[in-house]
Design a protein around this motif. Sequence first.
Motif, short mmCIF file in Angstrom:
data_model
loop_
_atom_site.label_atom_id
_atom_site.label_comp_id
_atom_site.label_asym_id
_atom_site.label_seq_id
_atom_site.Cartn_x
_atom_site.Cartn_y
_atom_site.Cartn_z
N GLN A 129 -85.90 -87.07 11.52
CA GLN A 129 -86.90 -88.09 11.84
C GLN A 129 -86.61 -89.41 11.14
OE1 GLN A 129 -89.62 -87.68 14.05
NE2 GLN A 129 -88.25 -85.98 14.53
N ARG A 167 -86.83 -94.18 10.37
CA ARG A 167 -87.40 -93.71 11.63
C ARG A 167 -87.82 -94.93 12.45
NH1 ARG A 167 -92.22 -89.96 10.79
NH2 ARG A 167 -90.76 -89.05 9.37
N THR A 168 -88.15 -94.74 13.69
CA THR A 168 -88.63 -95.82 14.53
C THR A 168 -89.82 -96.50 13.85
OG1 THR A 168 -87.89 -94.66 16.50
CG2 THR A 168 -89.50 -96.41 16.83
N HIS A 169 -89.85 -97.80 13.87
CA HIS A 169 -90.87 -98.64 13.23
C HIS A 169 -90.78 -98.60 11.71
CE1 HIS A 169 -92.63 -99.05 17.18
NE2 HIS A 169 -92.79 -97.75 17.26
N ARG A 212 -81.35 -87.45 6.83
CA ARG A 212 -81.67 -86.93 8.17
C ARG A 212 -81.98 -85.43 8.10
NH1 ARG A 212 -83.50 -90.23 11.92
NH2 ARG A 212 -82.57 -92.26 11.66
N ASP A 256 -79.85 -96.78 8.82
CA ASP A 256 -79.63 -95.51 9.53
C ASP A 256 -80.58 -94.41 9.07
OD1 ASP A 256 -77.58 -96.63 11.04
OD2 ASP A 256 -75.99 -95.85 9.73
N ARG A 296 -82.63 -101.68 16.66
CA ARG A 296 -82.28 -100.26 16.88
C ARG A 296 -83.48 -99.34 16.78
NH1 ARG A 296 -77.99 -100.06 12.45
NH2 ARG A 296 -79.28 -98.30 11.95
N GLY A 297 -84.48 -99.73 16.00
CA GLY A 297 -85.66 -98.88 15.85
C GLY A 297 -86.94 -99.68 15.69
N SER A 298 -86.93 -100.91 16.17
CA SER A 298 -88.07 -101.81 15.97
C SER A 298 -88.44 -101.85 14.48
CB SER A 298 -89.28 -101.39 16.81
OG SER A 298 -88.98 -101.53 18.18
N PHE A 299 -87.40 -102.00 13.66
CA PHE A 299 -87.57 -102.03 12.22
C PHE A 299 -88.12 -103.37 11.74
CE2 PHE A 299 -83.45 -99.36 12.24
CZ PHE A 299 -84.14 -98.19 12.48
#
Length: 182
Positions: A56, A78-80, A50, A75, A103-106
């Motif tokens: 990000q 980042r998103t996606h 992080r 964790d 949680r992040g559209s992973f």
Amino acid sequence: MGLILGQWLAAKGVTAIGTAGGPEKTELARAHGYAHVIDYQAEEFVARVREITGDQGVHVVYDSVGRDTWRGSLDCLRTHGAFVNFGQSSGLIEGFTLADLARGSFTACRPVLFHYIADPAELRRRAADLFACVLSGQLRAGVRQRYPLAEVAEAHRRLEARNTTGATVLTIEQELGRKTEA
């Protein structure tokens, strides 16, 4: 696998963050293409990722450890972002649900080599890509330890305990006293 991956990502222009246990392994990772290396024995890897990424997160995590690291790996995204689990040196992932990806559209995948090389044409193409990188000097596949075939059990114990780096080779004594590699 990690040493080849670091070199390959660097050759592709990727700024890669690697993790390794201890000073010797972190230096080895730096020498094999990682722009940043986190000693997970001395630092908390999620917080450090992080920090490196300005909070990000990363686009993709390649996780070969499994049970002990998968939550932290998510964790770090980042998103996606994409989670790629390709090993389980600490054991099988337990407790994973699709909700963990929300949680992040992973996205997540568990690639298996045999699915990527089942088609002979695809195997030849992938092998050609790999060997072109080796021949160009972009990838160095150095043998870091050798064991006689009679010590295969010890070699396996060291691999399982993550006490090896780079390639491990088994040697076979032939009748004429020459060594060949298996």
